[in-house]
Design a protein around this motif. Structure first.
Motif, PDB file in Angstrom:
ATOM      1  N   TYR A  28      30.459 -17.975 -25.734  1.00 17.02           N
ATOM      2  CA  TYR A  28      29.807 -16.475 -26.051  1.00 17.02           C
ATOM      3  C   TYR A  28      30.420 -15.522 -24.938  1.00 17.02           C
ATOM      4  CZ  TYR A  28      27.717 -17.693 -30.264  1.00 17.02           C
ATOM      5  OH  TYR A  28      27.636 -18.064 -31.520  1.00 17.02           O
ATOM      6  N   ALA A  29      30.539 -16.051 -23.728  1.00 18.50           N
ATOM      7  CA  ALA A  29      31.013 -14.984 -22.499  1.00 18.50           C
ATOM      8  C   ALA A  29      32.429 -14.554 -22.737  1.00 18.50           C
ATOM      9  CB  ALA A  29      30.996 -15.771 -21.227  1.00 18.50           C
ATOM     10  N   THR A  30      33.169 -15.489 -23.558  1.00 21.57           N
ATOM     11  CA  THR A  30      34.586 -14.978 -23.776  1.00 21.57           C
ATOM     12  C   THR A  30      34.834 -14.296 -25.349  1.00 21.57           C
ATOM     13  OG1 THR A  30      35.120 -17.243 -24.626  1.00 21.57           O
ATOM     14  CG2 THR A  30      35.738 -16.434 -22.269  1.00 21.57           C
ATOM     15  N   ARG A  31      34.056 -14.851 -26.327  1.00 20.84           N
ATOM     16  CA  ARG A  31      34.152 -14.332 -27.627  1.00 20.84           C
ATOM     17  C   ARG A  31      33.446 -13.008 -27.683  1.00 20.84           C
ATOM     18  NH1 ARG A  31      31.943 -18.098 -32.388  1.00 20.84           N
ATOM     19  NH2 ARG A  31      34.018 -18.968 -32.823  1.00 20.84           N
ATOM     20  N   ILE A  32      32.382 -12.646 -27.259  1.00 21.74           N
ATOM     21  CA  ILE A  32      31.667 -11.310 -27.530  1.00 21.74           C
ATOM     22  C   ILE A  32      32.542 -10.242 -26.962  1.00 21.74           C
ATOM     23  CG2 ILE A  32      29.791  -9.998 -27.103  1.00 21.74           C
ATOM     24  CD1 ILE A  32      28.048 -12.543 -27.418  1.00 21.74           C
ATOM     25  N   LYS A  56      41.406 -16.424 -37.200  1.00 18.14           N
ATOM     26  CA  LYS A  56      42.343 -15.469 -37.854  1.00 18.14           C
ATOM     27  C   LYS A  56      42.481 -14.059 -37.158  1.00 18.14           C
ATOM     28  CE  LYS A  56      41.310 -17.108 -42.276  1.00 18.14           C
ATOM     29  NZ  LYS A  56      39.992 -17.232 -43.009  1.00 18.14           N
ATOM     30  N   ILE A  57      41.512 -13.876 -36.493  1.00 21.21           N
ATOM     31  CA  ILE A  57      41.264 -12.515 -35.733  1.00 21.21           C
ATOM     32  C   ILE A  57      41.497 -12.559 -34.139  1.00 21.21           C
ATOM     33  CG2 ILE A  57      39.810 -10.599 -35.175  1.00 21.21           C
ATOM     34  CD1 ILE A  57      38.489 -11.035 -37.926  1.00 21.21           C
ATOM     35  N   LEU A  58      40.880 -13.321 -33.423  1.00 23.16           N
ATOM     36  CA  LEU A  58      40.768 -13.697 -32.326  1.00 23.16           C
ATOM     37  C   LEU A  58      41.865 -14.172 -31.551  1.00 23.16           C
ATOM     38  CD1 LEU A  58      36.883 -13.980 -31.587  1.00 23.16           C
ATOM     39  CD2 LEU A  58      38.290 -11.658 -31.123  1.00 23.16           C
ATOM     40  N   PRO A  59      42.210 -14.062 -30.231  1.00 20.90           N
ATOM     41  CA  PRO A  59      43.267 -14.917 -29.465  1.00 20.90           C
ATOM     42  C   PRO A  59      42.973 -16.509 -29.603  1.00 20.90           C
ATOM     43  CG  PRO A  59      43.039 -13.110 -28.384  1.00 20.90           C
ATOM     44  CD  PRO A  59      41.898 -12.909 -29.616  1.00 20.90           C
ATOM     45  N   GLU A  60      43.804 -17.437 -29.634  1.00 19.48           N
ATOM     46  CA  GLU A  60      43.678 -18.915 -29.872  1.00 19.48           C
ATOM     47  C   GLU A  60      42.800 -19.144 -28.222  1.00 19.48           C
ATOM     48  OE1 GLU A  60      47.409 -20.755 -29.667  1.00 19.48           O
ATOM     49  OE2 GLU A  60      47.279 -21.327 -31.782  1.00 19.48           O
ATOM     50  N   LYS A  61      43.253 -18.632 -27.197  1.00 18.69           N
ATOM     51  CA  LYS A  61      42.650 -19.194 -25.975  1.00 18.69           C
ATOM     52  C   LYS A  61      41.171 -18.843 -26.061  1.00 18.69           C
ATOM     53  CE  LYS A  61      46.617 -19.083 -23.155  1.00 18.69           C
ATOM     54  NZ  LYS A  61      47.117 -18.623 -21.685  1.00 18.69           N
ATOM     55  N   ILE A  62      40.535 -17.571 -26.820  1.00 20.51           N
ATOM     56  CA  ILE A  62      39.295 -17.355 -27.024  1.00 20.51           C
ATOM     57  C   ILE A  62      38.699 -18.287 -27.621  1.00 20.51           C
ATOM     58  CG2 ILE A  62      37.488 -15.688 -27.854  1.00 20.51           C
ATOM     59  CD1 ILE A  62      39.231 -14.739 -25.196  1.00 20.51           C
ATOM     60  N   ILE A 109      35.819 -33.589 -18.970  1.00 25.23           N
ATOM     61  CA  ILE A 109      37.274 -33.403 -18.899  1.00 25.23           C
ATOM     62  C   ILE A 109      37.761 -32.792 -19.954  1.00 25.23           C
ATOM     63  CG2 ILE A 109      39.543 -34.500 -18.195  1.00 25.23           C
ATOM     64  CD1 ILE A 109      37.587 -36.285 -16.654  1.00 25.23           C
ATOM     65  N   HIS A 110      37.767 -33.462 -21.140  1.00 25.82           N
ATOM     66  CA  HIS A 110      38.306 -33.132 -22.641  1.00 25.82           C
ATOM     67  C   HIS A 110      37.799 -31.747 -22.905  1.00 25.82           C
ATOM     68  CE1 HIS A 110      37.969 -32.296 -27.000  1.00 25.82           C
ATOM     69  NE2 HIS A 110      38.990 -33.178 -26.909  1.00 25.82           N
ATOM     70  N   SER A 111      36.573 -31.125 -22.581  1.00 25.01           N
ATOM     71  CA  SER A 111      36.351 -30.082 -22.850  1.00 25.01           C
ATOM     72  C   SER A 111      36.957 -28.636 -22.058  1.00 25.01           C
ATOM     73  CB  SER A 111      34.953 -29.514 -22.436  1.00 25.01           C
ATOM     74  OG  SER A 111      33.945 -30.325 -23.233  1.00 25.01           O
ATOM     75  N   LEU A 112      37.160 -29.137 -20.627  1.00 22.42           N
ATOM     76  CA  LEU A 112      38.050 -28.400 -19.590  1.00 22.42           C
ATOM     77  C   LEU A 112      39.353 -28.235 -20.248  1.00 22.42           C
ATOM     78  CD1 LEU A 112      36.467 -29.488 -16.269  1.00 22.42           C
ATOM     79  CD2 LEU A 112      36.003 -27.272 -17.335  1.00 22.42           C
ATOM     80  N   VAL A 113      39.958 -29.362 -20.591  1.00 24.62           N
ATOM     81  CA  VAL A 113      41.410 -29.215 -21.070  1.00 24.62           C
ATOM     82  C   VAL A 113      41.482 -28.334 -22.355  1.00 24.62           C
ATOM     83  CG1 VAL A 113      43.054 -30.531 -21.979  1.00 24.62           C
ATOM     84  CG2 VAL A 113      42.060 -31.430 -19.930  1.00 24.62           C
ATOM     85  N   GLN A 114      40.528 -28.283 -23.345  1.00 26.89           N
ATOM     86  CA  GLN A 114      40.853 -27.951 -24.307  1.00 26.89           C
ATOM     87  C   GLN A 114      40.495 -26.474 -24.142  1.00 26.89           C
ATOM     88  OE1 GLN A 114      38.240 -29.300 -27.642  1.00 26.89           O
ATOM     89  NE2 GLN A 114      39.436 -28.138 -29.123  1.00 26.89           N
ATOM     90  N   ALA A 115      39.525 -25.900 -23.275  1.00 27.18           N
ATOM     91  CA  ALA A 115      39.126 -24.613 -23.070  1.00 27.18           C
ATOM     92  C   ALA A 115      39.933 -23.685 -22.267  1.00 27.18           C
ATOM     93  CB  ALA A 115      37.824 -24.665 -22.511  1.00 27.18           C
ATOM     94  N   THR A 116      40.984 -24.376 -21.749  1.00 29.16           N
ATOM     95  CA  THR A 116      41.808 -23.991 -20.662  1.00 29.16           C
ATOM     96  C   THR A 116      43.384 -24.013 -21.183  1.00 29.16           C
ATOM     97  OG1 THR A 116      41.933 -25.764 -19.281  1.00 29.16           O
ATOM     98  CG2 THR A 116      40.431 -24.120 -18.714  1.00 29.16           C
ATOM     99  N   ALA A 117      43.850 -25.246 -20.766  1.00 28.76           N
ATOM    100  CA  ALA A 117      45.477 -25.362 -21.119  1.00 28.76           C
ATOM    101  C   ALA A 117      45.615 -25.810 -22.530  1.00 28.76           C
ATOM    102  CB  ALA A 117      45.934 -26.589 -20.129  1.00 28.76           C
TER     103      ALA A 117
END
Length: 146
Positions: A28-32, A56-62, A109-117
């Motif tokens: 939510y800190a990034t999505r909102i 379909k609307i927000l950037p992938e990284k978000i 670790i999986h979360s950190l990888v998925q949420a960043t790189a």
């Protein structure tokens, strides 16, 4: 929990629950802010829809954070159930608690990888390893319960 036999496994259970809420906050800190900046979203009049509509609307990284938050409600639910079974039968200490901590570490670790790189092969290896660790815990529980 050191004085209650078989309950050490509850520590990694709570740790993964805490991590899930950390991912919720990060999502939510990034999505909102991204939704507020998007010309395709009228946040004042937004109704209906589901989270995946935002893909379909927000950037992938978000969206990576949201995808991971959802993933933390899939296989980890099996972990929670098995860990609670082990705690209930008094077998949540020692090696079983260690296996649970390994599972939690791999999921973080999986979360950190998925949420960043979000490197797919790295994520896959981490997911596969965490799944094997979870299977190991399930087998140990099955041996004790059956």
């Amino acid at each position: 929990m050191g004085d209650v036999i078989g309950m050490d496994i509850l520590q990694p259970v709570v740790a993964l629950a805490i991590w899930t809420m950390i991912m919720w906050a990060w999502m939510y800190a990034t999505r909102i802010p991204a939704m507020s900046k998007s010309p395709d979203i009228d946040t004042a009049n937004l109704t209906g829809g589901i989270g995946s509509d935002l893909d379909k609307i927000l950037p992938e990284k978000i969206q990576w954070k949201a995808h991971n938050y959802n993933h933390l409600h899939e296989a980890p639910t099996v972990f929670y159930a098995v860990a609670l079974v082990l705690a209930l039968i008094g077998a949540g200490d020692g090696q079983n608690a260690l296996i649970a901590w390994i599972y939690v570490g791999l999921r973080i670790i999986h979360s950190l990888v998925q949420a960043t790189a979000n490197k797919i092969m790295v994520r896959f290896v981490l997911f596969a390893l965490s799944s094997l660790v979870l299977i190991w815990l399930i087998v140990k529980a099955a041996i004790l319960v059956f």
